[in-house]
Enzyme design. Structure first.
Site, short mmCIF file in Angstrom:
data_model
loop_
_atom_site.label_atom_id
_atom_site.label_comp_id
_atom_site.label_asym_id
_atom_site.label_seq_id
_atom_site.Cartn_x
_atom_site.Cartn_y
_atom_site.Cartn_z
N LYS A 13 33.49 -10.89 8.00
CA LYS A 13 33.39 -9.58 8.65
C LYS A 13 32.10 -9.47 9.48
O LYS A 13 32.02 -8.63 10.37
CB LYS A 13 33.50 -8.48 7.61
CG LYS A 13 34.91 -8.47 7.02
CD LYS A 13 35.15 -7.35 6.06
CE LYS A 13 36.62 -7.26 5.67
NZ LYS A 13 36.98 -8.24 4.62
C1 LIG Z 1 38.28 -8.57 4.38
C2 LIG Z 1 38.52 -9.94 3.88
C3 LIG Z 1 39.78 -10.54 3.99
C4 LIG Z 1 40.98 -9.81 4.56
O1 LIG Z 1 40.87 -9.53 5.93
P1 LIG Z 1 41.74 -8.35 6.56
O2 LIG Z 1 41.31 -8.26 7.98
O3 LIG Z 1 41.44 -7.12 5.78
O4 LIG Z 1 43.18 -8.76 6.42
C5 LIG Z 1 39.92 -11.85 3.55
N1 LIG Z 1 38.88 -12.52 3.01
C6 LIG Z 1 37.66 -11.97 2.88
C7 LIG Z 1 36.58 -12.75 2.25
C8 LIG Z 1 37.44 -10.67 3.32
O5 LIG Z 1 36.22 -10.12 3.19
#
Ligand SMILES: *Cc1c(COP(=O)(O)O)cnc(C)c1O
Length: 493
Positions: free
Chosen positions: A107
Protein backbone atom coordinates in the site's frame (compact mmCIF):
# COMPACT_ATOMS: atom_id res chain seq x y z
CA UNK A 1 -12.37 14.39 -18.94
CA UNK A 2 -15.10 13.46 -16.50
CA UNK A 3 -15.29 10.79 -13.88
CA UNK A 4 -18.73 9.64 -12.84
CA UNK A 5 -20.38 7.75 -10.02
CA UNK A 6 -21.01 4.02 -10.41
CA UNK A 7 -24.56 4.64 -9.16
CA UNK A 8 -25.86 7.68 -11.09
CA UNK A 9 -24.90 10.28 -13.66
CA UNK A 10 -23.17 12.47 -11.03
CA UNK A 11 -19.96 13.70 -12.63
CA UNK A 12 -16.65 15.02 -11.29
CA UNK A 13 -13.36 16.17 -12.71
CA UNK A 14 -10.37 13.98 -11.80
CA UNK A 15 -9.37 16.55 -9.16
CA UNK A 16 -12.85 16.59 -7.61
CA UNK A 17 -13.03 12.80 -7.67
CA UNK A 18 -9.77 12.49 -5.72
CA UNK A 19 -10.63 15.26 -3.25
CA UNK A 20 -14.08 13.80 -2.53
CA UNK A 21 -13.03 10.16 -2.40
CA UNK A 22 -16.60 8.87 -2.56
CA UNK A 23 -19.43 10.14 -4.76
CA UNK A 24 -22.25 11.92 -2.86
CA UNK A 25 -24.70 9.13 -3.80
CA UNK A 26 -22.46 6.55 -2.11
CA UNK A 27 -21.09 5.29 -5.44
CA UNK A 28 -17.44 5.10 -6.45
CA UNK A 29 -15.88 7.34 -9.07
CA UNK A 30 -15.01 5.62 -12.35
CA UNK A 31 -13.79 6.74 -15.75
CA UNK A 32 -16.47 5.32 -18.08
CA UNK A 33 -14.48 5.61 -21.32
CA UNK A 34 -11.30 3.98 -20.04
CA UNK A 35 -11.40 1.39 -22.85
CA UNK A 36 -11.40 4.10 -25.48
CA UNK A 37 -8.35 6.00 -24.25
CA UNK A 38 -5.67 6.05 -26.86
CA UNK A 39 -2.90 4.95 -24.48
CA UNK A 40 0.50 4.15 -25.96
CA UNK A 41 1.12 1.03 -23.89
CA UNK A 42 3.99 -0.10 -26.13
CA UNK A 43 5.94 3.03 -25.33
CA UNK A 44 4.94 2.72 -21.67
CA UNK A 45 6.52 -0.73 -21.30
CA UNK A 46 9.88 0.59 -22.50
CA UNK A 47 10.10 3.08 -19.62
CA UNK A 48 11.20 2.84 -15.98
CA UNK A 49 8.73 2.68 -13.08
CA UNK A 50 8.61 6.40 -12.40
CA UNK A 51 8.07 7.34 -16.03
CA UNK A 52 5.44 4.64 -16.36
CA UNK A 53 3.65 6.06 -13.33
CA UNK A 54 3.78 9.59 -14.71
CA UNK A 55 2.45 8.46 -18.08
CA UNK A 56 -0.45 6.58 -16.48
CA UNK A 57 -1.21 9.51 -14.20
CA UNK A 58 -1.40 11.94 -17.10
CA UNK A 59 -3.72 9.58 -19.00
CA UNK A 60 -6.11 8.81 -16.15
CA UNK A 61 -5.75 11.68 -13.68
CA UNK A 62 -4.82 14.78 -15.66
CA UNK A 63 -5.11 18.27 -14.23
CA UNK A 64 -3.09 17.98 -11.00
CA UNK A 65 0.07 19.57 -12.37
CA UNK A 66 3.27 18.20 -13.82
CA UNK A 67 2.97 14.43 -13.48
CA UNK A 68 6.70 13.69 -13.55
CA UNK A 69 7.39 15.98 -10.62
CA UNK A 70 4.40 14.65 -8.68
CA UNK A 71 5.82 11.14 -9.06
CA UNK A 72 9.41 12.21 -8.27
CA UNK A 73 8.27 14.01 -5.11
CA UNK A 74 6.12 11.06 -4.07
CA UNK A 75 8.83 8.42 -4.17
CA UNK A 76 12.00 10.35 -3.40
CA UNK A 77 13.95 8.65 -0.62
CA UNK A 78 11.04 6.48 0.47
CA UNK A 79 11.82 3.04 -0.93
CA UNK A 80 14.79 0.78 -0.22
CA UNK A 81 15.43 0.12 -3.89
CA UNK A 82 15.59 2.55 -6.73
CA UNK A 83 13.26 0.17 -8.51
CA UNK A 84 10.04 0.59 -6.51
CA UNK A 85 8.65 -2.76 -7.66
CA UNK A 86 11.44 -5.25 -8.46
CA UNK A 87 10.50 -8.53 -10.11
CA UNK A 88 12.38 -11.69 -9.10
CA UNK A 89 12.17 -15.18 -10.50
CA UNK A 90 11.42 -18.16 -8.27
CA UNK A 91 11.13 -21.47 -10.12
CA UNK A 92 8.61 -21.02 -12.91
CA UNK A 93 6.93 -17.98 -11.32
CA UNK A 94 7.80 -14.30 -11.44
CA UNK A 95 7.30 -12.39 -8.23
CA UNK A 96 6.82 -8.63 -8.08
CA UNK A 97 7.97 -7.44 -4.67
CA UNK A 98 5.87 -4.49 -3.61
CA UNK A 99 6.95 -4.31 0.02
CA UNK A 100 10.17 -2.30 -0.01
CA UNK A 101 8.50 0.94 1.07
CA UNK A 102 8.38 2.73 4.43
CA UNK A 103 5.83 0.37 6.06
CA UNK A 104 6.78 -2.91 4.32
CA UNK A 105 3.45 -3.43 2.53
CA UNK A 106 2.35 -2.79 -1.05
CA UNK A 107 0.00 0.00 0.00
CA UNK A 108 3.04 2.26 0.30
CA UNK A 109 3.22 2.40 -3.49
CA UNK A 110 -0.08 4.24 -3.90
CA UNK A 111 -0.15 5.98 -0.53
CA UNK A 112 3.08 7.75 -1.35
CA UNK A 113 1.31 9.39 -4.28
CA UNK A 114 -2.18 10.11 -2.93
CA UNK A 115 -1.17 12.87 -0.45
CA UNK A 116 0.60 14.74 -3.27
CA UNK A 117 -2.46 14.42 -5.48
CA UNK A 118 -4.62 15.83 -2.70
CA UNK A 119 -2.21 18.68 -2.10
CA UNK A 120 -1.89 19.57 -5.79
CA UNK A 121 -5.64 19.14 -6.25
CA UNK A 122 -6.33 21.69 -3.52
CA UNK A 123 -4.02 24.18 -5.19
CA UNK A 124 -5.96 23.67 -8.42
CA UNK A 125 -9.36 24.27 -6.79
CA UNK A 126 -8.04 27.02 -4.51
CA UNK A 127 -9.62 25.24 -1.55
CA UNK A 128 -8.69 26.78 1.78
CA UNK A 129 -10.27 24.19 3.99
CA UNK A 130 -8.31 21.50 5.69
CA UNK A 131 -8.65 17.96 4.33
CA UNK A 132 -9.40 15.34 6.95
CA UNK A 133 -8.72 11.80 5.78
CA UNK A 134 -10.87 9.08 7.32
CA UNK A 135 -9.55 5.60 6.78
CA UNK A 136 -10.65 2.14 7.80
CA UNK A 137 -7.83 -0.36 7.76
CA UNK A 138 -7.54 -4.12 7.79
CA UNK A 139 -3.98 -3.55 8.96
CA UNK A 140 -1.67 -2.31 6.23
CA UNK A 141 -3.51 0.70 4.80
CA UNK A 142 -3.52 2.36 8.20
CA UNK A 143 0.21 2.64 8.69
CA UNK A 144 0.89 3.31 5.01
CA UNK A 145 -1.65 6.17 5.10
CA UNK A 146 -0.27 7.53 8.40
CA UNK A 147 3.18 7.50 6.83
CA UNK A 148 2.00 9.06 3.56
CA UNK A 149 0.09 11.91 5.22
CA UNK A 150 2.38 12.42 8.18
CA UNK A 151 2.99 16.17 8.56
CA UNK A 152 1.60 16.97 5.08
CA UNK A 153 0.41 20.59 5.46
CA UNK A 154 -3.33 21.19 5.15
CA UNK A 155 -4.21 17.60 6.00
CA UNK A 156 -5.22 15.60 9.07
CA UNK A 157 -5.78 11.88 9.16
CA UNK A 158 -7.81 9.58 11.41
CA UNK A 159 -7.24 5.84 11.08
CA UNK A 160 -9.72 3.27 12.40
CA UNK A 161 -8.59 -0.34 12.83
CA UNK A 162 -10.60 -3.36 14.01
CA UNK A 163 -9.66 -4.30 17.56
CA UNK A 164 -10.07 -7.94 16.55
CA UNK A 165 -7.99 -8.57 13.55
CA UNK A 166 -4.71 -6.80 12.97
CA UNK A 167 -1.36 -8.43 13.70
CA UNK A 168 0.67 -7.27 16.71
CA UNK A 169 3.27 -5.72 14.44
CA UNK A 170 0.60 -3.92 12.41
CA UNK A 171 -0.97 -2.53 15.58
CA UNK A 172 2.37 -1.41 16.97
CA UNK A 173 3.15 0.35 13.69
CA UNK A 174 -0.04 2.39 13.95
CA UNK A 175 -0.30 3.24 17.65
CA UNK A 176 3.27 4.54 17.75
CA UNK A 177 2.67 7.11 14.99
CA UNK A 178 3.99 10.41 16.26
CA UNK A 179 3.10 13.01 13.60
CA UNK A 180 1.13 16.05 14.82
CA UNK A 181 -1.71 15.62 12.34
CA UNK A 182 -2.71 12.00 13.02
CA UNK A 183 -5.14 10.10 15.25
CA UNK A 184 -5.49 6.34 15.52
CA UNK A 185 -8.55 4.65 17.04
CA UNK A 186 -9.52 1.01 17.58
CA UNK A 187 -13.05 -0.07 16.64
CA UNK A 188 -14.73 -2.90 18.52
CA UNK A 189 -15.43 -5.49 15.84
CA UNK A 190 -13.97 -6.77 12.59
CA UNK A 191 -12.83 -4.96 9.45
CA UNK A 192 -16.27 -4.96 7.83
CA UNK A 193 -17.79 -3.29 10.93
CA UNK A 194 -15.00 -0.77 10.81
CA UNK A 195 -15.32 -0.05 7.08
CA UNK A 196 -19.12 0.22 7.22
CA UNK A 197 -18.88 2.58 10.22
CA UNK A 198 -16.42 4.84 8.42
CA UNK A 199 -18.51 4.89 5.23
CA UNK A 200 -21.52 5.92 7.35
CA UNK A 201 -19.54 8.71 9.00
CA UNK A 202 -18.90 10.18 5.54
CA UNK A 203 -22.59 10.60 4.83
CA UNK A 204 -23.78 11.35 8.38
CA UNK A 205 -21.53 14.26 9.37
CA UNK A 206 -23.48 17.40 8.39
CA UNK A 207 -21.98 19.56 5.65
CA UNK A 208 -22.79 22.79 7.49
CA UNK A 209 -20.77 21.60 10.48
CA UNK A 210 -17.81 20.83 8.20
CA UNK A 211 -18.13 24.24 6.54
CA UNK A 212 -18.23 25.97 9.90
CA UNK A 213 -15.08 24.14 11.04
CA UNK A 214 -13.33 24.72 7.70
CA UNK A 215 -12.84 21.03 7.07
CA UNK A 216 -13.54 18.62 4.25
CA UNK A 217 -13.53 14.85 4.50
CA UNK A 218 -11.79 12.49 2.13
CA UNK A 219 -10.69 8.89 2.05
CA UNK A 220 -7.37 7.13 1.65
CA UNK A 221 -9.01 3.75 1.11
CA UNK A 222 -8.96 2.19 -2.32
CA UNK A 223 -12.46 3.55 -2.86
CA UNK A 224 -10.49 6.72 -3.73
CA UNK A 225 -9.54 6.63 -7.42
CA UNK A 226 -6.31 8.41 -6.46
CA UNK A 227 -5.30 5.19 -4.68
CA UNK A 228 -6.04 2.92 -7.60
CA UNK A 229 -4.34 4.73 -10.45
CA UNK A 230 -0.77 4.68 -9.02
CA UNK A 231 -1.12 0.90 -8.63
CA UNK A 232 -1.51 0.37 -12.37
CA UNK A 233 2.18 1.15 -12.88
CA UNK A 234 3.55 -2.06 -11.39
CA UNK A 235 1.60 -4.19 -13.83
CA UNK A 236 3.45 -2.34 -16.58
CA UNK A 237 6.81 -2.55 -14.80
CA UNK A 238 6.39 -6.29 -14.23
CA UNK A 239 5.67 -6.70 -17.92
CA UNK A 240 8.79 -4.65 -18.79
CA UNK A 241 10.90 -6.79 -16.48
CA UNK A 242 9.71 -9.97 -18.19
CA UNK A 243 10.52 -8.49 -21.59
CA UNK A 244 14.01 -7.46 -20.54
CA UNK A 245 14.56 -10.85 -18.91
CA UNK A 246 13.81 -12.45 -22.28
CA UNK A 247 10.88 -14.37 -20.78
CA UNK A 248 8.40 -12.82 -23.23
CA UNK A 249 8.33 -10.71 -26.36
CA UNK A 250 6.34 -7.47 -26.39
CA UNK A 251 2.72 -8.37 -27.22
CA UNK A 252 2.83 -11.80 -25.52
CA UNK A 253 0.12 -12.05 -22.90
CA UNK A 254 1.02 -12.74 -19.27
CA UNK A 255 -1.16 -13.68 -16.30
CA UNK A 256 -1.12 -12.21 -12.81
CA UNK A 257 -2.17 -13.65 -9.48
CA UNK A 258 -3.19 -11.02 -6.96
CA UNK A 259 -3.81 -11.60 -3.24
CA UNK A 260 -7.13 -9.85 -2.89
CA UNK A 261 -9.14 -8.17 -0.15
CA UNK A 262 -10.95 -4.98 -1.10
CA UNK A 263 -10.41 -5.74 -4.82
CA UNK A 264 -8.36 -2.56 -5.37
CA UNK A 265 -5.05 -4.08 -6.34
CA UNK A 266 -6.53 -6.52 -8.84
CA UNK A 267 -8.80 -3.83 -10.30
CA UNK A 268 -5.67 -1.80 -11.07
CA UNK A 269 -4.54 -4.86 -13.08
CA UNK A 270 -7.82 -4.78 -14.97
CA UNK A 271 -7.28 -1.11 -15.72
CA UNK A 272 -3.79 -1.95 -17.01
CA UNK A 273 -5.44 -4.44 -19.34
CA UNK A 274 -8.03 -1.89 -20.49
CA UNK A 275 -5.16 0.50 -21.24
CA UNK A 276 -3.81 -2.15 -23.63
CA UNK A 277 -1.24 -4.07 -21.59
CA UNK A 278 -1.32 -7.70 -22.81
CA UNK A 279 -2.75 -9.42 -19.77
CA UNK A 280 -4.52 -12.77 -20.16
CA UNK A 281 -6.03 -13.82 -16.85
CA UNK A 282 -6.13 -12.07 -13.50
CA UNK A 283 -6.33 -14.73 -10.81
CA UNK A 284 -8.16 -13.37 -7.78
CA UNK A 285 -6.60 -15.12 -4.78
CA UNK A 286 -8.53 -15.26 -1.51
CA UNK A 287 -7.85 -16.80 1.87
CA UNK A 288 -10.52 -18.89 3.64
CA UNK A 289 -12.86 -15.88 3.42
CA UNK A 290 -13.63 -17.14 -0.07
CA UNK A 291 -16.57 -14.91 -0.96
CA UNK A 292 -14.88 -13.63 -4.13
CA UNK A 293 -13.99 -17.15 -5.28
CA UNK A 294 -17.64 -18.14 -4.96
CA UNK A 295 -18.76 -14.97 -6.72
CA UNK A 296 -16.42 -15.52 -9.66
CA UNK A 297 -17.59 -19.13 -9.96
CA UNK A 298 -21.33 -18.60 -9.55
CA UNK A 299 -22.21 -14.92 -9.99
CA UNK A 300 -23.69 -14.86 -6.49
CA UNK A 301 -22.18 -12.48 -3.94
CA UNK A 302 -23.44 -13.60 -0.57
CA UNK A 303 -22.21 -12.12 2.70
CA UNK A 304 -24.21 -14.55 4.83
CA UNK A 305 -21.22 -16.47 6.02
CA UNK A 306 -18.88 -16.54 8.93
CA UNK A 307 -16.14 -13.91 8.97
CA UNK A 308 -12.95 -15.91 9.51
CA UNK A 309 -9.80 -14.50 11.06
CA UNK A 310 -6.76 -15.79 9.23
CA UNK A 311 -2.99 -15.33 9.13
CA UNK A 312 -3.50 -12.95 6.16
CA UNK A 313 -5.60 -10.32 7.98
CA UNK A 314 -5.38 -7.71 5.23
CA UNK A 315 -7.52 -10.03 3.14
CA UNK A 316 -10.10 -10.83 5.84
CA UNK A 317 -12.92 -8.99 4.13
CA UNK A 318 -16.45 -9.92 3.17
CA UNK A 319 -17.50 -6.69 1.47
CA UNK A 320 -14.96 -5.89 -1.24
CA UNK A 321 -15.71 -2.28 -2.12
CA UNK A 322 -13.98 -2.08 -5.47
CA UNK A 323 -15.96 -4.92 -6.95
CA UNK A 324 -18.60 -2.24 -7.54
CA UNK A 325 -16.30 -0.65 -10.10
CA UNK A 326 -15.88 -3.95 -11.93
CA UNK A 327 -19.66 -4.44 -11.98
CA UNK A 328 -20.03 -1.01 -13.56
CA UNK A 329 -17.57 -1.80 -16.36
CA UNK A 330 -18.95 -5.32 -16.84
CA UNK A 331 -22.57 -4.26 -17.35
CA UNK A 332 -21.85 -1.61 -19.95
CA UNK A 333 -21.81 1.37 -17.56
CA UNK A 334 -25.41 0.80 -16.46
CA UNK A 335 -25.63 2.85 -13.25
CA UNK A 336 -29.20 1.82 -12.51
CA UNK A 337 -28.21 -1.79 -12.57
CA UNK A 338 -25.22 -1.21 -10.28
CA UNK A 339 -27.46 0.74 -7.87
CA UNK A 340 -29.94 -2.10 -7.70
CA UNK A 341 -27.18 -4.65 -7.01
CA UNK A 342 -25.74 -2.43 -4.28
CA UNK A 343 -29.18 -1.88 -2.77
CA UNK A 344 -29.65 -5.62 -2.66
CA UNK A 345 -26.24 -5.96 -0.98
CA UNK A 346 -27.12 -3.48 1.74
CA UNK A 347 -30.74 -4.67 2.23
CA UNK A 348 -30.43 -8.42 1.79
CA UNK A 349 -26.69 -8.94 2.21
CA UNK A 350 -26.36 -10.51 -1.23
CA UNK A 351 -26.87 -10.08 -4.97
CA UNK A 352 -26.71 -12.18 -8.11
CA UNK A 353 -25.47 -11.05 -11.49
CA UNK A 354 -26.79 -12.38 -14.79
CA UNK A 355 -24.99 -14.92 -16.93
CA UNK A 356 -23.89 -12.33 -19.49
CA UNK A 357 -22.18 -10.21 -16.87
CA UNK A 358 -20.52 -13.21 -15.28
CA UNK A 359 -19.09 -14.36 -18.59
CA UNK A 360 -17.82 -10.85 -19.30
CA UNK A 361 -16.05 -10.92 -15.92
CA UNK A 362 -14.75 -14.47 -16.35
CA UNK A 363 -13.20 -13.45 -19.63
CA UNK A 364 -10.43 -11.93 -17.47
CA UNK A 365 -10.98 -12.99 -13.85
CA UNK A 366 -10.70 -16.41 -12.20
CA UNK A 367 -11.13 -16.97 -8.47
CA UNK A 368 -9.25 -19.40 -6.24
CA UNK A 369 -8.78 -19.60 -2.50
CA UNK A 370 -6.24 -21.11 -0.14
CA UNK A 371 -6.95 -22.64 3.25
CA UNK A 372 -4.86 -21.79 6.31
CA UNK A 373 -3.12 -25.14 6.04
CA UNK A 374 -2.28 -24.54 2.38
CA UNK A 375 -0.92 -21.10 3.22
CA UNK A 376 1.36 -22.49 5.88
CA UNK A 377 2.50 -25.37 3.65
CA UNK A 378 3.23 -22.95 0.83
CA UNK A 379 5.45 -20.72 3.01
CA UNK A 380 7.36 -23.78 4.23
CA UNK A 381 7.68 -25.38 0.80
CA UNK A 382 8.78 -22.19 -1.00
CA UNK A 383 11.42 -21.61 1.68
CA UNK A 384 12.66 -25.20 1.48
CA UNK A 385 12.67 -25.47 -2.33
CA UNK A 386 13.62 -21.97 -3.42
CA UNK A 387 15.13 -20.44 -0.30
CA UNK A 388 12.67 -17.59 -0.84
CA UNK A 389 10.77 -16.22 2.15
CA UNK A 390 7.16 -15.09 1.65
CA UNK A 391 4.48 -13.66 3.93
CA UNK A 392 1.02 -15.27 4.34
CA UNK A 393 -0.71 -12.90 1.85
CA UNK A 394 1.83 -13.70 -0.83
CA UNK A 395 1.51 -17.39 0.07
CA UNK A 396 -2.25 -17.24 -0.58
CA UNK A 397 -1.49 -15.94 -4.06
CA UNK A 398 1.33 -18.43 -4.65
CA UNK A 399 -0.93 -21.33 -3.76
CA UNK A 400 -3.79 -20.02 -5.92
CA UNK A 401 -1.44 -19.44 -8.87
CA UNK A 402 -0.54 -23.12 -8.67
CA UNK A 403 -4.18 -24.18 -8.61
CA UNK A 404 -5.01 -21.99 -11.59
CA UNK A 405 -2.02 -23.23 -13.59
CA UNK A 406 -2.88 -26.87 -13.04
CA UNK A 407 -6.59 -26.33 -13.79
CA UNK A 408 -6.14 -24.19 -16.87
CA UNK A 409 -2.93 -25.63 -18.31
CA UNK A 410 -2.05 -22.03 -19.21
CA UNK A 411 1.29 -21.71 -20.98
CA UNK A 412 1.52 -17.97 -20.36
CA UNK A 413 4.05 -16.58 -17.91
CA UNK A 414 2.62 -16.06 -14.44
CA UNK A 415 3.51 -13.13 -12.21
CA UNK A 416 2.52 -13.18 -8.54
CA UNK A 417 2.22 -9.91 -6.66
CA UNK A 418 3.99 -10.08 -3.31
CA UNK A 419 2.25 -7.61 -1.05
CA UNK A 420 3.95 -7.68 2.35
CA UNK A 421 7.27 -8.36 4.00
CA UNK A 422 7.30 -11.70 5.89
CA UNK A 423 8.54 -9.71 8.89
CA UNK A 424 5.12 -8.10 9.25
CA UNK A 425 3.69 -11.52 10.14
CA UNK A 426 6.54 -13.23 11.98
CA UNK A 427 4.42 -15.59 14.06
CA UNK A 428 2.62 -17.17 11.11
CA UNK A 429 5.83 -17.38 9.11
CA UNK A 430 7.81 -18.98 11.96
CA UNK A 431 5.05 -21.53 12.49
CA UNK A 432 5.10 -22.34 8.80
CA UNK A 433 8.86 -22.87 8.96
CA UNK A 434 8.30 -25.45 11.69
CA UNK A 435 9.55 -23.27 14.53
CA UNK A 436 7.80 -22.81 17.85
CA UNK A 437 7.63 -19.06 18.17
CA UNK A 438 7.79 -17.47 21.62
CA UNK A 439 5.16 -15.00 22.76
CA UNK A 440 6.93 -11.63 22.72
CA UNK A 441 6.01 -9.98 19.45
CA UNK A 442 9.31 -8.26 18.99
CA UNK A 443 11.40 -11.29 19.90
CA UNK A 444 9.59 -12.95 17.01
CA UNK A 445 11.20 -10.55 14.57
CA UNK A 446 14.66 -11.43 15.89
CA UNK A 447 13.82 -15.09 15.79
CA UNK A 448 12.67 -14.95 12.19
CA UNK A 449 15.82 -13.09 11.28
CA UNK A 450 17.96 -15.67 13.06
CA UNK A 451 16.20 -18.67 11.52
CA UNK A 452 16.30 -17.31 7.96
CA UNK A 453 19.45 -15.20 8.02
CA UNK A 454 17.47 -12.29 6.57
CA UNK A 455 17.48 -8.74 7.88
CA UNK A 456 14.54 -7.16 9.69
CA UNK A 457 13.34 -4.12 7.70
CA UNK A 458 14.48 -0.97 9.54
CA UNK A 459 11.00 0.45 10.07
CA UNK A 460 9.94 -2.72 11.90
CA UNK A 461 13.13 -3.12 13.93
CA UNK A 462 12.62 0.31 15.51
CA UNK A 463 9.10 -0.50 16.78
CA UNK A 464 10.28 -2.24 19.92
CA UNK A 465 11.40 0.96 21.57
CA UNK A 466 8.72 3.30 20.21
CA UNK A 467 6.10 4.56 22.70
CA UNK A 468 2.37 3.89 22.36
CA UNK A 469 0.67 7.23 21.67
CA UNK A 470 -2.87 6.22 20.69
CA UNK A 471 -5.23 4.28 22.95
CA UNK A 472 -8.72 5.41 21.90
CA UNK A 473 -11.37 2.77 21.24
CA UNK A 474 -14.98 3.19 19.99
CA UNK A 475 -17.90 1.03 18.85
CA UNK A 476 -18.70 1.05 15.09
CA UNK A 477 -21.73 3.28 15.81
CA UNK A 478 -19.50 5.71 17.69
CA UNK A 479 -17.22 6.51 14.73
CA UNK A 480 -19.21 9.54 13.53
CA UNK A 481 -19.24 11.18 16.98
CA UNK A 482 -15.57 10.41 17.47
CA UNK A 483 -14.72 12.16 14.20
CA UNK A 484 -16.84 15.18 15.10
CA UNK A 485 -15.13 15.55 18.48
CA UNK A 486 -11.67 15.40 16.86
CA UNK A 487 -12.69 17.92 14.19
CA UNK A 488 -13.83 20.30 16.93
CA UNK A 489 -10.63 19.84 18.91
CA UNK A 490 -8.47 20.45 15.87
CA UNK A 491 -10.39 23.62 15.09
CA UNK A 492 -9.60 25.00 18.55
CA UNK A 493 -5.86 24.53 18.10
C1 LIG B 1 -4.45 -4.64 1.41
C2 LIG B 1 -3.65 -5.87 1.19
C3 LIG B 1 -4.06 -6.85 0.28
C4 LIG B 1 -5.36 -6.75 -0.49
O1 LIG B 1 -5.37 -5.70 -1.43
P1 LIG B 1 -6.77 -5.12 -1.93
O2 LIG B 1 -6.41 -3.98 -2.82
O3 LIG B 1 -7.52 -4.69 -0.72
O4 LIG B 1 -7.47 -6.22 -2.65
C5 LIG B 1 -3.24 -7.95 0.10
N1 LIG B 1 -2.09 -8.10 0.79
C6 LIG B 1 -1.68 -7.18 1.68
C7 LIG B 1 -0.42 -7.42 2.43
C8 LIG B 1 -2.43 -6.04 1.90
O5 LIG B 1 -2.01 -5.12 2.79
Amino acid sequence: MDYQSTRSSIKASPVEAVLKGLAPDGGLFVYPQIRDLDFDWRSCVTKDFRSQSAMILSALLPGFGDESSIIEDSYRGKFENDDIAPTVRAGSLYITELFHGPTSAFKDVALSVLPRLINCGKKVTGSESETVILTATSGDTGKAALEGFSNVPGTKIIVFYPSEGVSAVQKAQMVTSSAENVKVCAVKGNFDDCQTGVKKAFTSIPQNLLDRLGKELSSANSINIGRLVPQIAYYFSTYSHLVSDGAIKTCDEIDFTVPTGNFGDILAGYYAKLLGLPIGTLVCASNSNSILTDFLNTGVYDTHREFLRTTSPSMDILVSSNLERLLFHACGNDTEHVSSLMASLSDAGSYKICFGMLSAINHTFRGYHASEEEVSDTIGRVWKDQHYLIDPHTAVAWCCAGKYLSDSGSVRRMAVLSTASPFKFPEAVLNALGQEPGSDDFDLLDELSRVTGQQIPKNLASLRTASVLHEDEVSPEGIGDYVISKLKNWSKE
